[in-house]
Design an enzyme around this catalytic site. Sequence first.
Site, short mmCIF file in Angstrom:
data_model
loop_
_atom_site.label_atom_id
_atom_site.label_comp_id
_atom_site.label_asym_id
_atom_site.label_seq_id
_atom_site.Cartn_x
_atom_site.Cartn_y
_atom_site.Cartn_z
N SER A 145 5.59 -9.78 -2.33
CA SER A 145 5.05 -9.70 -3.37
C SER A 145 6.12 -9.07 -4.34
O SER A 145 6.42 -9.01 -4.47
CB SER A 145 4.42 -8.13 -3.05
OG SER A 145 3.68 -6.73 -3.07
N TYR A 158 5.80 -0.70 2.49
CA TYR A 158 5.56 -1.92 2.24
C TYR A 158 6.65 -2.61 0.77
O TYR A 158 7.22 -3.59 1.82
CB TYR A 158 4.93 -2.29 1.37
CG TYR A 158 3.86 -2.93 1.19
CD1 TYR A 158 2.77 -3.90 2.35
CD2 TYR A 158 3.46 -3.77 -0.81
CE1 TYR A 158 2.65 -5.33 1.56
CE2 TYR A 158 3.22 -4.81 -0.29
CZ TYR A 158 2.80 -5.71 0.17
OH TYR A 158 2.11 -6.87 -0.05
N LYS A 162 9.80 -5.95 1.41
CA LYS A 162 9.05 -6.54 0.50
C LYS A 162 10.02 -7.18 -0.49
O LYS A 162 10.38 -8.72 -1.06
CB LYS A 162 7.59 -7.15 -0.25
CG LYS A 162 6.21 -6.64 0.79
CD LYS A 162 6.23 -8.17 1.33
CE LYS A 162 4.75 -7.78 1.95
NZ LYS A 162 4.38 -9.62 2.94
#
Length: 294
Positions: A145, A158, A162
């Site tokens: 991401s 998150y 990532k």
Amino acid sequence: MSIDFQNKTALISGAAGGIGLALSRELGHLGMKIVMADIEQEVLQASANILRAEGIEVLACELDVTNFEQWESVVSAAKDKFGAIHMLINNAGVGGIPSGIDKSDNNIFQWVVDVNLMGVMYGARATTPSMKEHGEGGWIINVASMAGMNGVPYSTAYSATKAAVVSMSESWAVELKSHNIHVSALCPAFVKTRIHESLRTKQDKYKTNMLKENAENLKKGFGQAAALVESGIDASLLAKRVVEALENKQLYIFTHPNYRESMGYRARAIDKAFEDAQNSPLVKHLIDDEIVSL
């Protein structure tokens, strides 16, 4: 010269919808045999049937990416059905719950780590031996991401996972080059998926009281996340961009060039920090030391 995907096999996690489904369709129409793996069985079977109706050869397998034994079973089933695996797309991922670090839930953080980080490692570990075995080379595409290139406030788990996916991709790109296995980190910004609804797939072992205790704040946070996701690009466009980038053997696959300046800011900040070290009376003597590489 265009890549010949004909009769090669791609194993894609999180393939029931969103990015995984779009990549399954795009690669399937380019002649690949598709192993669609997902934790949501009912949705997976429906999506697999749609692709079969489009003439794509599909094997649908249940997969909880946090379970290495299930990864091994999927790889075995893929080899039994199609003979070999040429491409792995580690796509399955979850967004977690938006919160400040002081209010984070340990179990939710662990859930994000297990899916987004360990799931990617398990996928590569289970699949790479098959790619080496047939000797034809292949591809590993790890879905990271833009959050993996620059941390996002209130999305620590998150962002951290990532970033780890990007780092693993960089490591494996060097490690697997001699086997002609190309590794890419796919780093999109917002794409129209259901990432903001990923709690629907949370396994029971990751218990939390956070949803009840912070219902109003979480409703607002998830609403903001939904709006951002809905503003994103279509997953079908991302899938075409992935194929385009593979033609150029890109290590980092970017889909949103409008983020270039913000990433450039980070690069300049890193360069400035090196300049500061170079001018430091404590460590500037190291400037001419040989760089040790493995």
